[in-house]
Design a protein around this motif. Sequence first.
Motif, mmCIF file in Angstrom:
data_model
loop_
_atom_site.group_PDB
_atom_site.id
_atom_site.type_symbol
_atom_site.label_atom_id
_atom_site.label_comp_id
_atom_site.label_asym_id
_atom_site.label_seq_id
_atom_site.Cartn_x
_atom_site.Cartn_y
_atom_site.Cartn_z
ATOM 1 N N SER A 34 1.008 -0.897 -0.097
ATOM 2 C CA SER A 34 -0.615 -0.111 -0.182
ATOM 3 C C SER A 34 0.645 1.272 -0.330
ATOM 4 O O SER A 34 0.480 2.145 -1.078
ATOM 5 C CB SER A 34 -0.344 -0.017 1.190
ATOM 6 O OG SER A 34 -1.318 1.394 1.403
ATOM 7 N N SER A 35 1.849 1.614 0.487
ATOM 8 C CA SER A 35 2.801 2.322 1.121
ATOM 9 C C SER A 35 3.581 2.878 -0.349
ATOM 10 O O SER A 35 3.794 3.807 -0.393
ATOM 11 C CB SER A 35 3.831 2.393 1.846
ATOM 12 O OG SER A 35 4.645 3.887 2.111
ATOM 13 N N CYS A 36 4.159 1.351 -1.079
ATOM 14 C CA CYS A 36 3.880 1.531 -2.437
ATOM 15 C C CYS A 36 3.398 2.828 -3.481
ATOM 16 O O CYS A 36 3.849 3.358 -4.465
ATOM 17 C CB CYS A 36 5.040 0.094 -2.710
ATOM 18 S SG CYS A 36 6.247 -0.281 -1.694
ATOM 19 N N GLN A 37 2.280 1.932 -3.421
ATOM 20 C CA GLN A 37 1.357 2.079 -3.952
ATOM 21 C C GLN A 37 1.445 3.559 -4.129
ATOM 22 O O GLN A 37 0.972 4.421 -5.059
ATOM 23 C CB GLN A 37 0.090 1.715 -4.566
ATOM 24 C CG GLN A 37 0.018 -0.196 -4.914
ATOM 25 C CD GLN A 37 -1.001 -1.288 -4.449
ATOM 26 O OE1 GLN A 37 -1.349 -0.435 -4.127
ATOM 27 N NE2 GLN A 37 -1.238 -2.175 -5.336
ATOM 28 N N CYS A 38 0.678 3.865 -2.524
ATOM 29 C CA CYS A 38 0.903 5.942 -2.882
ATOM 30 C C CYS A 38 1.831 5.984 -2.763
ATOM 31 O O CYS A 38 1.084 7.374 -3.150
ATOM 32 C CB CYS A 38 0.386 5.930 -1.338
ATOM 33 S SG CYS A 38 0.151 7.521 -0.968
ATOM 34 N N SER A 39 2.867 5.823 -3.540
ATOM 35 C CA SER A 39 4.407 7.070 -3.357
ATOM 36 C C SER A 39 4.356 7.022 -4.735
ATOM 37 O O SER A 39 4.495 7.936 -5.105
ATOM 38 C CB SER A 39 5.636 6.211 -2.758
ATOM 39 O OG SER A 39 5.629 6.376 -1.277
ATOM 40 N N GLU A 40 3.629 5.598 -5.840
ATOM 41 C CA GLU A 40 4.417 5.399 -7.295
ATOM 42 C C GLU A 40 3.455 6.783 -7.697
ATOM 43 O O GLU A 40 2.565 7.410 -8.682
ATOM 44 C CB GLU A 40 3.736 4.605 -7.912
ATOM 45 C CG GLU A 40 5.293 3.703 -7.105
ATOM 46 C CD GLU A 40 4.736 2.515 -7.523
ATOM 47 O OE1 GLU A 40 5.593 1.369 -7.666
ATOM 48 O OE2 GLU A 40 3.945 1.680 -8.129
ATOM 49 N N GLU A 41 1.267 6.875 -6.750
ATOM 50 C CA GLU A 41 0.703 7.543 -6.914
ATOM 51 C C GLU A 41 1.295 9.073 -7.197
ATOM 52 O O GLU A 41 0.321 9.621 -8.227
ATOM 53 C CB GLU A 41 -0.372 7.503 -6.885
ATOM 54 C CG GLU A 41 -1.667 8.162 -6.919
ATOM 55 C CD GLU A 41 -3.063 7.621 -5.749
ATOM 56 O OE1 GLU A 41 -2.879 6.755 -5.431
ATOM 57 O OE2 GLU A 41 -4.124 8.722 -6.560
ATOM 58 N N VAL A 42 1.550 9.425 -6.267
ATOM 59 C CA VAL A 42 2.099 10.975 -5.774
ATOM 60 C C VAL A 42 2.936 11.408 -6.922
ATOM 61 O O VAL A 42 2.601 12.309 -7.349
ATOM 62 C CB VAL A 42 2.828 10.765 -4.725
ATOM 63 C CG1 VAL A 42 3.090 11.875 -4.006
ATOM 64 C CG2 VAL A 42 0.636 11.108 -3.332
ATOM 65 N N ASN A 43 4.533 10.715 -7.100
ATOM 66 C CA ASN A 43 4.813 11.021 -7.775
ATOM 67 C C ASN A 43 5.227 11.045 -9.304
ATOM 68 O O ASN A 43 5.028 12.266 -10.663
ATOM 69 C CB ASN A 43 6.093 9.522 -8.307
ATOM 70 C CG ASN A 43 6.822 10.209 -6.830
ATOM 71 O OD1 ASN A 43 7.011 10.918 -6.301
ATOM 72 N ND2 ASN A 43 7.821 8.653 -6.120
ATOM 73 N N VAL A 44 3.852 10.047 -9.901
ATOM 74 C CA VAL A 44 2.288 10.062 -11.301
ATOM 75 C C VAL A 44 2.045 11.202 -11.491
ATOM 76 O O VAL A 44 2.366 12.548 -12.436
ATOM 77 C CB VAL A 44 2.117 9.069 -12.005
ATOM 78 C CG1 VAL A 44 1.180 9.039 -12.598
ATOM 79 C CG2 VAL A 44 2.583 8.135 -11.783
ATOM 80 N N VAL A 45 1.021 11.579 -10.224
ATOM 81 C CA VAL A 45 0.737 12.950 -10.022
ATOM 82 C C VAL A 45 1.366 14.121 -10.219
ATOM 83 O O VAL A 45 1.008 14.807 -11.182
ATOM 84 C CB VAL A 45 -0.358 12.874 -8.977
ATOM 85 C CG1 VAL A 45 -1.083 14.333 -8.753
ATOM 86 C CG2 VAL A 45 -1.404 11.466 -8.986
ATOM 87 N N ASN A 46 2.522 14.330 -9.173
ATOM 88 C CA ASN A 46 2.870 15.286 -9.285
ATOM 89 C C ASN A 46 3.937 15.342 -10.866
ATOM 90 O O ASN A 46 3.786 16.787 -11.525
ATOM 91 C CB ASN A 46 3.917 15.949 -8.262
ATOM 92 C CG ASN A 46 3.437 15.428 -7.659
ATOM 93 O OD1 ASN A 46 2.037 16.331 -6.851
ATOM 94 N ND2 ASN A 46 3.888 15.355 -6.013
ATOM 95 N N SER A 47 4.256 15.081 -11.641
ATOM 96 C CA SER A 47 4.767 14.713 -12.560
ATOM 97 C C SER A 47 4.707 15.421 -13.307
ATOM 98 O O SER A 47 4.666 15.595 -14.158
ATOM 99 C CB SER A 47 6.063 13.524 -12.611
ATOM 100 O OG SER A 47 5.035 12.200 -13.288
ATOM 101 N N VAL A 48 3.010 15.277 -14.066
ATOM 102 C CA VAL A 48 2.066 15.680 -14.765
ATOM 103 C C VAL A 48 2.032 16.988 -15.230
ATOM 104 O O VAL A 48 1.255 17.320 -16.155
ATOM 105 C CB VAL A 48 0.850 14.840 -15.141
ATOM 106 C CG1 VAL A 48 1.289 13.317 -15.428
ATOM 107 C CG2 VAL A 48 0.058 14.935 -13.943
ATOM 108 N N VAL A 49 2.040 17.771 -14.363
ATOM 109 C CA VAL A 49 2.705 18.804 -14.271
ATOM 110 C C VAL A 49 2.934 20.001 -14.208
ATOM 111 O O VAL A 49 4.345 19.430 -13.969
ATOM 112 C CB VAL A 49 2.116 19.587 -12.465
ATOM 113 C CG1 VAL A 49 1.717 21.128 -12.536
ATOM 114 C CG2 VAL A 49 0.896 19.501 -11.447
ATOM 115 N N GLU A 50 2.404 20.227 -15.637
ATOM 116 C CA GLU A 50 4.074 20.573 -16.075
ATOM 117 C C GLU A 50 4.792 22.255 -15.649
ATOM 118 O O GLU A 50 4.427 22.603 -14.722
ATOM 119 C CB GLU A 50 3.797 21.800 -17.781
ATOM 120 C CG GLU A 50 2.840 20.564 -18.417
ATOM 121 C CD GLU A 50 2.363 21.161 -19.821
ATOM 122 O OE1 GLU A 50 3.137 22.504 -19.939
ATOM 123 O OE2 GLU A 50 1.612 20.755 -20.427
ATOM 124 N N GLY A 51 6.340 21.724 -15.260
ATOM 125 C CA GLY A 51 7.177 22.966 -14.623
ATOM 126 C C GLY A 51 6.463 23.990 -14.979
ATOM 127 O O GLY A 51 6.654 24.969 -13.735
#
Length: 227
Positions: A34-51
Amino acid sequence: MQQKNYSMNKISRFSARGSLCKTLVFVLVAITVSSCQCSEEVNVVNSVVEGRYQFSDINSTQLKAATRFGIEPLEERDELEKVADKLVEIKTNDMYKVDRLDYSVPYLIPSAATLLHDIGRSFQDRLHEDGYRKHRIIVTSVLRTQEDVERLMGKNQNATKKSCHMYATTFDITYVRFERISMEGNPIADSKLCNVLGAVLEKLRDEGRCYVKFENNQHCFHITSRM
């Protein structure tokens, strides 16, 4: 559910000691996954917001505008009546949704309320122009009293005593959730919606109407009116 029931039936065949050990292993594995899935989700979400939309107007910059245009901070919510004539209550409407507020109350100074409305309207206008389904933005934090800030600091390590939210000039809009309110038009993913919102904020920021901070941990845009 079928897999879980099967696992529980299988565990019940073992001795009490063996059952306890397997249960502990199962729980530890579940927590880890669960912890790993949460971290991956957060990273994916933040990465799609353009710089270009990861704005960096820091708290001290926003605080100058907040103290200039906002109200005097309130110690507790019972004091809201003292400044009722200076505030506008914001409610869920066609332009935006006010989320459940645990550490703030839905009030802003008039110029900040107008800014929020304009963000919601411009967001929907852009979606309409591009042929996408109608969505509304979600407001996750608004005015905080000193008491609210202290409670939040006990839970959120990023919270600060010098919060712009205490001046009714500042609000947060999440960039990971949007509410679809129409099926007319083409579908659009949240990963694109967050950048539509970013483009709206960029324009208003460039016009000098607001300061914006991209909050990585809180998954929101922290916005302060400059008027």
